[in-house]
Design a protein around this motif. Structure first.
Motif, PDB file in Angstrom:
ATOM      1  N   ALA A   1       1.158  -0.936   0.002  1.00  0.00           N
ATOM      2  CA  ALA A   1      -0.012  -0.236  -0.244  1.00  0.00           C
ATOM      3  C   ALA A   1       1.140   1.051  -0.068  1.00  0.00           C
ATOM      4  O   ALA A   1       2.207   1.261   1.159  1.00  0.00           O
ATOM      5  CB  ALA A   1      -1.452   0.226   0.998  1.00  0.00           C
ATOM      6  N   ALA A   2       0.707   2.087  -0.228  1.00  0.00           N
ATOM      7  CA  ALA A   2       1.128   3.900  -1.053  1.00  0.00           C
ATOM      8  C   ALA A   2       1.140   4.424   0.685  1.00  0.00           C
ATOM      9  O   ALA A   2       2.448   4.976   1.008  1.00  0.00           O
ATOM     10  CB  ALA A   2       0.104   4.066  -1.414  1.00  0.00           C
ATOM     11  N   GLU A   3       0.759   3.890   1.401  1.00  0.00           N
ATOM     12  CA  GLU A   3       0.690   4.091   3.366  1.00  0.00           C
ATOM     13  C   GLU A   3       1.212   3.741   4.121  1.00  0.00           C
ATOM     14  O   GLU A   3       1.833   3.329   5.454  1.00  0.00           O
ATOM     15  CB  GLU A   3      -0.642   4.630   3.636  1.00  0.00           C
ATOM     16  CG  GLU A   3      -1.066   4.245   4.342  1.00  0.00           C
ATOM     17  CD  GLU A   3      -2.434   3.626   2.346  1.00  0.00           C
ATOM     18  OE1 GLU A   3      -3.405   2.365   1.804  1.00  0.00           O
ATOM     19  OE2 GLU A   3      -1.456   4.189   1.629  1.00  0.00           O
ATOM     20  N   ALA A   4       1.951   2.505   3.699  1.00  0.00           N
ATOM     21  CA  ALA A   4       2.859   0.811   4.199  1.00  0.00           C
ATOM     22  C   ALA A   4       3.798   1.464   5.018  1.00  0.00           C
ATOM     23  O   ALA A   4       3.378   0.942   6.550  1.00  0.00           O
ATOM     24  CB  ALA A   4       2.933  -0.168   3.453  1.00  0.00           C
ATOM     25  N   ARG A   5       4.646   2.159   4.217  1.00  0.00           N
ATOM     26  CA  ARG A   5       6.016   2.745   5.337  1.00  0.00           C
ATOM     27  C   ARG A   5       5.015   3.688   6.800  1.00  0.00           C
ATOM     28  O   ARG A   5       5.449   3.264   7.812  1.00  0.00           O
ATOM     29  CB  ARG A   5       6.980   3.906   4.555  1.00  0.00           C
ATOM     30  CG  ARG A   5       8.322   3.606   4.991  1.00  0.00           C
ATOM     31  CD  ARG A   5       9.164   3.541   4.239  1.00  0.00           C
ATOM     32  NE  ARG A   5      10.625   3.481   4.481  1.00  0.00           N
ATOM     33  CZ  ARG A   5      10.977   4.270   5.457  1.00  0.00           C
ATOM     34  NH1 ARG A   5      10.048   5.523   5.996  1.00  0.00           N
ATOM     35  NH2 ARG A   5      12.259   4.388   5.779  1.00  0.00           N
ATOM     36  N   ASP A   6       4.750   4.281   6.588  1.00  0.00           N
ATOM     37  CA  ASP A   6       3.867   5.715   7.660  1.00  0.00           C
ATOM     38  C   ASP A   6       3.112   4.515   8.887  1.00  0.00           C
ATOM     39  O   ASP A   6       3.553   4.922   9.938  1.00  0.00           O
ATOM     40  CB  ASP A   6       2.753   6.496   7.008  1.00  0.00           C
ATOM     41  CG  ASP A   6       3.927   7.251   6.485  1.00  0.00           C
ATOM     42  OD1 ASP A   6       4.975   7.029   6.446  1.00  0.00           O
ATOM     43  OD2 ASP A   6       3.502   7.507   5.703  1.00  0.00           O
ATOM     44  N   ILE A   7       2.266   3.612   7.987  1.00  0.00           N
ATOM     45  CA  ILE A   7       2.070   2.238   8.946  1.00  0.00           C
ATOM     46  C   ILE A   7       2.778   2.011   9.714  1.00  0.00           C
ATOM     47  O   ILE A   7       2.287   1.773  10.993  1.00  0.00           O
ATOM     48  CB  ILE A   7       1.202   1.503   8.223  1.00  0.00           C
ATOM     49  CG1 ILE A   7      -0.589   2.601   7.582  1.00  0.00           C
ATOM     50  CG2 ILE A   7      -0.437   0.335   9.470  1.00  0.00           C
ATOM     51  CD1 ILE A   7      -1.517   1.814   6.729  1.00  0.00           C
ATOM     52  N   ILE A   8       3.854   0.996   9.291  1.00  0.00           N
ATOM     53  CA  ILE A   8       4.397   0.716   9.792  1.00  0.00           C
ATOM     54  C   ILE A   8       5.738   1.053  10.918  1.00  0.00           C
ATOM     55  O   ILE A   8       5.926   0.764  12.051  1.00  0.00           O
ATOM     56  CB  ILE A   8       5.619  -0.927   9.084  1.00  0.00           C
ATOM     57  CG1 ILE A   8       4.655  -1.414   7.779  1.00  0.00           C
ATOM     58  CG2 ILE A   8       6.414  -0.900   9.465  1.00  0.00           C
ATOM     59  CD1 ILE A   8       5.808  -2.149   6.448  1.00  0.00           C
ATOM     60  N   LEU A   9       5.593   2.707  10.517  1.00  0.00           N
ATOM     61  CA  LEU A   9       6.785   2.809  11.314  1.00  0.00           C
ATOM     62  C   LEU A   9       5.594   3.431  12.479  1.00  0.00           C
ATOM     63  O   LEU A   9       6.079   3.492  14.132  1.00  0.00           O
ATOM     64  CB  LEU A   9       7.033   4.554  10.819  1.00  0.00           C
ATOM     65  CG  LEU A   9       8.419   4.317   9.666  1.00  0.00           C
ATOM     66  CD1 LEU A   9       8.211   5.098   9.435  1.00  0.00           C
ATOM     67  CD2 LEU A   9       9.894   3.518  10.386  1.00  0.00           C
ATOM     68  N   LYS A  10       4.906   3.888  13.034  1.00  0.00           N
ATOM     69  CA  LYS A  10       3.400   4.463  13.389  1.00  0.00           C
ATOM     70  C   LYS A  10       3.428   3.195  14.454  1.00  0.00           C
ATOM     71  O   LYS A  10       3.267   2.910  15.776  1.00  0.00           O
ATOM     72  CB  LYS A  10       2.147   4.564  13.334  1.00  0.00           C
ATOM     73  CG  LYS A  10       1.302   5.635  14.500  1.00  0.00           C
ATOM     74  CD  LYS A  10      -0.023   6.011  13.674  1.00  0.00           C
ATOM     75  CE  LYS A  10      -0.747   6.135  14.687  1.00  0.00           C
ATOM     76  NZ  LYS A  10      -2.097   6.817  13.801  1.00  0.00           N
ATOM     77  N   LYS A  11       3.076   1.187  13.350  1.00  0.00           N
ATOM     78  CA  LYS A  11       2.857   0.477  14.725  1.00  0.00           C
ATOM     79  C   LYS A  11       4.103  -0.082  15.525  1.00  0.00           C
ATOM     80  O   LYS A  11       4.670  -0.013  16.629  1.00  0.00           O
ATOM     81  CB  LYS A  11       3.017  -0.609  13.791  1.00  0.00           C
ATOM     82  CG  LYS A  11       2.294  -1.741  14.676  1.00  0.00           C
ATOM     83  CD  LYS A  11       1.449  -2.714  13.214  1.00  0.00           C
ATOM     84  CE  LYS A  11       3.022  -3.861  12.903  1.00  0.00           C
ATOM     85  NZ  LYS A  11       2.755  -4.950  12.468  1.00  0.00           N
ATOM     86  N   ARG A  12       5.316   0.431  15.231  1.00  0.00           N
ATOM     87  CA  ARG A  12       6.553  -0.516  15.668  1.00  0.00           C
ATOM     88  C   ARG A  12       6.540   1.280  16.525  1.00  0.00           C
ATOM     89  O   ARG A  12       7.428   0.555  17.510  1.00  0.00           O
ATOM     90  CB  ARG A  12       7.389  -0.117  14.899  1.00  0.00           C
ATOM     91  CG  ARG A  12       7.482  -1.731  13.783  1.00  0.00           C
ATOM     92  CD  ARG A  12       8.866  -2.194  13.137  1.00  0.00           C
ATOM     93  NE  ARG A  12       8.612  -3.559  12.025  1.00  0.00           N
ATOM     94  CZ  ARG A  12       9.608  -4.414  11.811  1.00  0.00           C
ATOM     95  NH1 ARG A  12      10.651  -3.799  12.262  1.00  0.00           N
ATOM     96  NH2 ARG A  12       8.813  -5.464  11.129  1.00  0.00           N
TER      97      ARG A  12
END
Length: 128
Positions: A75-86
């Motif tokens: 997904a386009a926002e995958a990186r941001d989602i992962i960073l936020k989650k971690r």
């Protein structure tokens, strides 16, 4: 990466975290197709259903999306989602453990912050 069958984390979670790391490191980029459950099963010598469960976990978190008949994509926002989650889970838990240990060792807040700053500089390659 080698999966750890002795870990408390289920294999499918380890697969999901590995894929997240591949995304964070830019190995798999936005809108790029990710490995199929069968490719992951072969790569890690696991059951395809276990691999699918890891992929679906990321789809449920909107890190991956499905293109009918083509597979799963980043997904386009995958990186941001992962960073936020971690940050909210892994890093937060580590900071909690660190603060608890510092209190037990009678390390005051200033000393702890100085230690963190120094280690952060070293990790960024800035030296002492």
């Amino acid at each position: 990466m080698v999966l750890n069958p002795d870990s408390m984390k289920p294999i499918y979670v380890q697969i999901a975290e590995w894929l997240e790391t591949e995304i964070l490191n830019g190995i798999i980029e936005r809108d790029q197709k990710v490995y199929s459950q069968y490719q992951l099963a072969e790569m890690f010598n696991i059951n395809p259903a276990t691999a699918a469960k890891g992929i679906n976990l990321l789809a449920d978190e909107q890190i991956l999306y499905k293109k009918r008949g083509l597979g799963m994509f980043v997904a386009a926002e995958a990186r941001d989602i992962i960073l936020k989650k971690r940050k909210n889970t892994k890093l937060s838990g580590m900071v909690t453990d660190l603060a608890r240990e510092a209190v037990q060792l009678k390390v005051d807040e200033e000393e702890l912050v100085a230690m963190i700053r120094e280690m952060h500089r070293k990790e960024k390659g800035e030296g002492s």
